[in-house]
Write a protein that holds these residues in place. Structure first.
Motif, PDB file in Angstrom:
ATOM      1  N   GLY A  19      -0.094   8.161   3.829  1.00  0.00           N
ATOM      2  CA  GLY A  19      -0.834   7.371   4.815  1.00  0.00           C
ATOM      3  C   GLY A  19      -0.082   7.291   6.143  1.00  0.00           C
ATOM      4  N   GLN A  20      -0.661   6.554   7.073  1.00  0.00           N
ATOM      5  CA  GLN A  20      -0.058   6.449   8.417  1.00  0.00           C
ATOM      6  C   GLN A  20       1.328   5.807   8.365  1.00  0.00           C
ATOM      7  OE1 GLN A  20      -2.574   5.557  11.925  1.00  0.00           O
ATOM      8  NE2 GLN A  20      -3.654   4.245  10.490  1.00  0.00           N
ATOM      9  N   VAL A  21       1.399   4.638   7.757  1.00  0.00           N
ATOM     10  CA  VAL A  21       2.675   3.909   7.720  1.00  0.00           C
ATOM     11  C   VAL A  21       3.595   4.543   6.679  1.00  0.00           C
ATOM     12  CG1 VAL A  21       3.762   1.666   7.353  1.00  0.00           C
ATOM     13  CG2 VAL A  21       1.541   1.790   8.498  1.00  0.00           C
ATOM     14  N   ARG A  40      -0.428  10.319  -5.971  1.00  0.00           N
ATOM     15  CA  ARG A  40      -1.413   9.426  -6.589  1.00  0.00           C
ATOM     16  C   ARG A  40      -1.642   9.776  -8.072  1.00  0.00           C
ATOM     17  NH1 ARG A  40      -7.167   7.618  -4.074  1.00  0.00           N
ATOM     18  NH2 ARG A  40      -5.952   7.897  -2.186  1.00  0.00           N
ATOM     19  N   ASP A  44      -1.228   5.797  -9.704  1.00  0.00           N
ATOM     20  CA  ASP A  44      -2.537   5.482  -9.124  1.00  0.00           C
ATOM     21  C   ASP A  44      -2.629   3.962  -8.954  1.00  0.00           C
ATOM     22  OD1 ASP A  44      -5.148   5.078  -8.464  1.00  0.00           O
ATOM     23  OD2 ASP A  44      -5.995   6.225 -10.136  1.00  0.00           O
ATOM     24  N   LEU A  45      -2.722   3.522  -7.732  1.00  0.00           N
ATOM     25  CA  LEU A  45      -2.744   2.070  -7.472  1.00  0.00           C
ATOM     26  C   LEU A  45      -3.997   1.407  -8.053  1.00  0.00           C
ATOM     27  CD1 LEU A  45      -1.411   2.039  -3.788  1.00  0.00           C
ATOM     28  CD2 LEU A  45      -0.169   1.291  -5.825  1.00  0.00           C
ATOM     29  N   ALA A  68      -2.709   1.367   0.142  1.00  0.00           N
ATOM     30  CA  ALA A  68      -3.780   0.359   0.135  1.00  0.00           C
ATOM     31  C   ALA A  68      -5.136   1.028   0.203  1.00  0.00           C
ATOM     32  CB  ALA A  68      -3.625  -0.574   1.344  1.00  0.00           C
ATOM     33  N   THR A  70      -8.020   1.112   2.449  1.00  0.00           N
ATOM     34  CA  THR A  70      -8.128   0.712   3.868  1.00  0.00           C
ATOM     35  C   THR A  70      -9.492   1.017   4.498  1.00  0.00           C
ATOM     36  OG1 THR A  70      -7.105   2.813   4.475  1.00  0.00           O
ATOM     37  CG2 THR A  70      -5.641   0.912   4.327  1.00  0.00           C
ATOM     38  N   PHE A 107       2.447  -4.812   2.979  1.00  0.00           N
ATOM     39  CA  PHE A 107       1.778  -4.888   4.282  1.00  0.00           C
ATOM     40  C   PHE A 107       0.411  -5.536   4.120  1.00  0.00           C
ATOM     41  CE2 PHE A 107       4.915  -1.622   4.442  1.00  0.00           C
ATOM     42  CZ  PHE A 107       5.521  -1.829   5.671  1.00  0.00           C
ATOM     43  N   SER A 108       0.084  -6.411   5.042  1.00  0.00           N
ATOM     44  CA  SER A 108      -1.234  -7.034   5.022  1.00  0.00           C
ATOM     45  C   SER A 108      -1.829  -6.989   6.429  1.00  0.00           C
ATOM     46  CB  SER A 108      -1.143  -8.449   4.451  1.00  0.00           C
ATOM     47  OG  SER A 108      -2.444  -8.951   4.224  1.00  0.00           O
ATOM     48  N   TYR A 133     -12.584  -6.318   2.354  1.00  0.00           N
ATOM     49  CA  TYR A 133     -11.238  -5.781   2.598  1.00  0.00           C
ATOM     50  C   TYR A 133     -10.255  -6.921   2.873  1.00  0.00           C
ATOM     51  CZ  TYR A 133      -7.388  -3.690   5.284  1.00  0.00           C
ATOM     52  OH  TYR A 133      -6.150  -3.345   5.760  1.00  0.00           O
ATOM     53  N   LYS A 137      -7.102  -8.107   0.503  1.00  0.00           N
ATOM     54  CA  LYS A 137      -5.708  -8.109   0.995  1.00  0.00           C
ATOM     55  C   LYS A 137      -5.099  -9.504   0.848  1.00  0.00           C
ATOM     56  CE  LYS A 137      -3.725  -5.184   2.790  1.00  0.00           C
ATOM     57  NZ  LYS A 137      -2.851  -4.102   2.237  1.00  0.00           N
ATOM     58  N   THR A 156      -0.082  -6.858   9.817  1.00  0.00           N
ATOM     59  CA  THR A 156      -0.142  -6.100  11.050  1.00  0.00           C
ATOM     60  C   THR A 156      -1.596  -5.903  11.481  1.00  0.00           C
ATOM     61  OG1 THR A 156       0.717  -4.122  12.135  1.00  0.00           O
ATOM     62  CG2 THR A 156      -0.073  -3.841   9.867  1.00  0.00           C
ATOM     63  N   VAL A 159      -3.493  -0.355  13.283  1.00  0.00           N
ATOM     64  CA  VAL A 159      -2.417   0.626  13.126  1.00  0.00           C
ATOM     65  C   VAL A 159      -2.885   2.018  13.579  1.00  0.00           C
ATOM     66  CG1 VAL A 159      -0.911   1.786  11.467  1.00  0.00           C
ATOM     67  CG2 VAL A 159      -1.407  -0.660  11.204  1.00  0.00           C
TER      68      VAL A 159
END
Ligand SMILES: NC(=O)C1=CN([C@@H]2O[C@H](COP(=O)(O)OP(=O)(O)OC[C@H]3O[C@@H](n4cnc5c(N)ncnc54)[C@H](O)[C@@H]3O)[C@@H](O)[C@H]2O)C=CC1
Length: 308
Positions: A19-21, A40, A44-45, A68, A70, A107-108, A133, A137, A156, A159
Motif C-alpha cells: 500500500g501507499q504507507v 496477503r 490475510d487480514l 487496511a 481503504t 493507523f486510523s 469505513y 476504523k 491521519t 494520504v
C-alpha cells in the motif's frame, strides 16, 4: 538521546507493504531491524486465524499495521469485509501483541469524526463516524486500546504519494484527458505524504527504543501508548489541493494542456459514503510527545511532484 537499531535480530512485522504507507515503511523501517512483510496469501487480514498464526510464527518486537480496507465507498456495501480487516484483525493483533509484549503501531483516520465545527480535532474530541469505513476504523482503534498491548494509533488524513491509488495521481491523469474537472470545495483537511508518515513512524520507534534503554521496554511502551493525530501541516480543500497540484504541474510542463479545475459543493458530487466537511486534525500532541512536525502540505506536494 541515543537513537539506534533494535536489539539485534529483533523483528518488525509489517502489514500492507504494497500500500501507499506500507510501501514507504518497508524502506524506512529497514535500517531499524529485520522487517518481515508477508504477502496477503501468507497473512490475510480478513482471516483472523492467519493473522494470529503469522504473529505467533514471527514473534515480532513491533507490529506495524498500515494494512487496511481503504475503499471508503465500497465499504458501504461490504461492511463485513471492512470490519474483518479494519476491526477484527486489529483486535487479534492487539491480543497477540499483549501476549508477546510487542508494541503495535496502527493507523486510523479523520473519518472517525462527523466533521462538525471548524476547528481542528484533538485526540480527545467526541467521535461520530458517518460511514462504514469510519465506523470500522473506530472499532479497530477501540479493540486495540482494549487489548492491553502497548500501542500507538496515528490518525491521519488524505494520504497520497508518488505511488499507489490516490487523489493526486487520479487528478493529474484526468487533468491531461479532460477539458475541465469539478472538485468539491467544502471539505477541509490536509493532504498527508505517505513518506512523511513512514518517517514519523521510524522516528517514534527510535524514540521508544531509546526510552526503553533507560526505563525498560514495558514502561517505555506504556508511556508512549495512545492516540495521536498525524496529518500534513496547513489546511485546504480538495478543490484547492487539485488546483495547486495542476498549477505546479503546469509550471513543470508548459507545453502540456491541463484541464480547468472548477469548484463544486459536496451536494453536487454524491457518493455512497458520507464524508466529513471538517477533516482538520490538530497534531500538537504528536509534536509535544515525540518532537515531530508533519510537513506542510504544499511543501510535500512539491516533493511528490518532483518524483513523478
Ligand atoms: N489513504 C488515505 O487517504 C487514508 C488512509 N488512512 C489509513 O492509513 C493507513 C494506510 O493507508 P494507505 O497506505 O493509503 O492504504 P492502501 O489502500 O494504499 O494500502 C492498504 C494495504 O492493505 C492491504 N490489504 C487490504 N486488504 C488486505 C487483506 N485482506 N490482507 C492483507 N492485506 C490487505 C492492501 O493490499 C494494501 O497493501 C490505513 O490504515 C488507512 O485506513 C487514514 C486516512 C486517510
Amino acid at each position: 538521546m541515543v537513537f539506534g537499531r533494535l536489539p539485534s535480530e529483533e523483528r518488525i512485522l509489517l502489514t500492507g507493504a504494497k500500500g501507499q504507507v506500507g510501501g514507504e515503511l518497508l524502506k524506512t523501517l529497514e535500517p531499524l531491524g529485520v522487517v518481515i512483510a508477508p504477502e496477503r496469501a501468507m497473512m490475510d487480514l480478513a482471516d483472523a486465524t492467519s493473522v494470529r498464526d503469522t504473529i505467533r510464527a514471527v514473534r515480532p518486537r513491533w507490529i506495524v499495521n498500515p494494512g487496511a480496507y481503504t475503499e471508503v465507498d465500497r465499504a458501504e456495501s461490504e461492511p463485513d469485509l471492512a470490519y474483518a480487516i479494519n476491526a477484527e484483525a486489529v483486535k487479534v493483533i492487539g491480543e497477540e501483541a499483549r501476549v508477546l509484549g510487542a508494541g503495535v503501531i496502527h493507523f486510523s483516520t479523520d473519518y472517525v469524526f462527523d466533521g462538525s465545527g471548524e476547528e481542528p480535532y484533538v485526540e480527545t474530541d467526541t467521535v461520530g463516524p458517518m460511514s462504514v469505513y469510519g465506523a470500522s476504523k473506530l472499532a479497530g482503534e477501540r479493540a486495540l486500546a482494549e487489548s492491553g498491548a502497548g500501542h500507538m494509533i496515528f490518525r491521519t488524513s488524505w494520504v497520497y504519494g508518488a505511488r499507489g491509488k490516490n487523489f493526486l495521481l487520479t487528478i493529474l491523469k484526468l487533468a491531461r484527458e479532460r477539458e475541465a474537472l469539478r472538485i468539491v470545495d467544502d471539505q477541509h483537511g490536509a493532504p498527508t505524504w505517505s513518506r512523511d508518515l513512514a518517517r514519523m513512524t521510524a522516528h517514534v520507534i527510535k524514540r521508544c527504543e531509546a526510552t526503553a534503554q533507560t526505563i525498560g521496554w514495558k514502561a517505555a511502551l506504556q508511556d508512549a501508548s495512545g492516540v495521536y493525530h498525524a496529518a500534513g501541516g496547513g489546511d485546504t480543500s480538495w478543490f484547492e489541493f487539485a488546483a495547486e497540484a495542476v498549477q505546479q504541474q503546469r509550471e513543470k510542463e508548459p507545453g502540456v494542456r491541463f484541464a480547468k479545475i472548477e469548484s463544486i459543493s459536496t451536494d453536487q458530487y454524491p457518493t455512497p459514503a458520507r464524508r466529513p466537511s471538517n477533516s482538520r486534525l490538530n497534531c500538537t500532541k504528536l509534536k509535544e510527545r515525540f518532537e515531530w512536525t508533519m510537513m506542510y502540505w504544499r511543501d510535500s506536494l512539491r516533493e511528490v511532484l518532483s518524483e513523478l
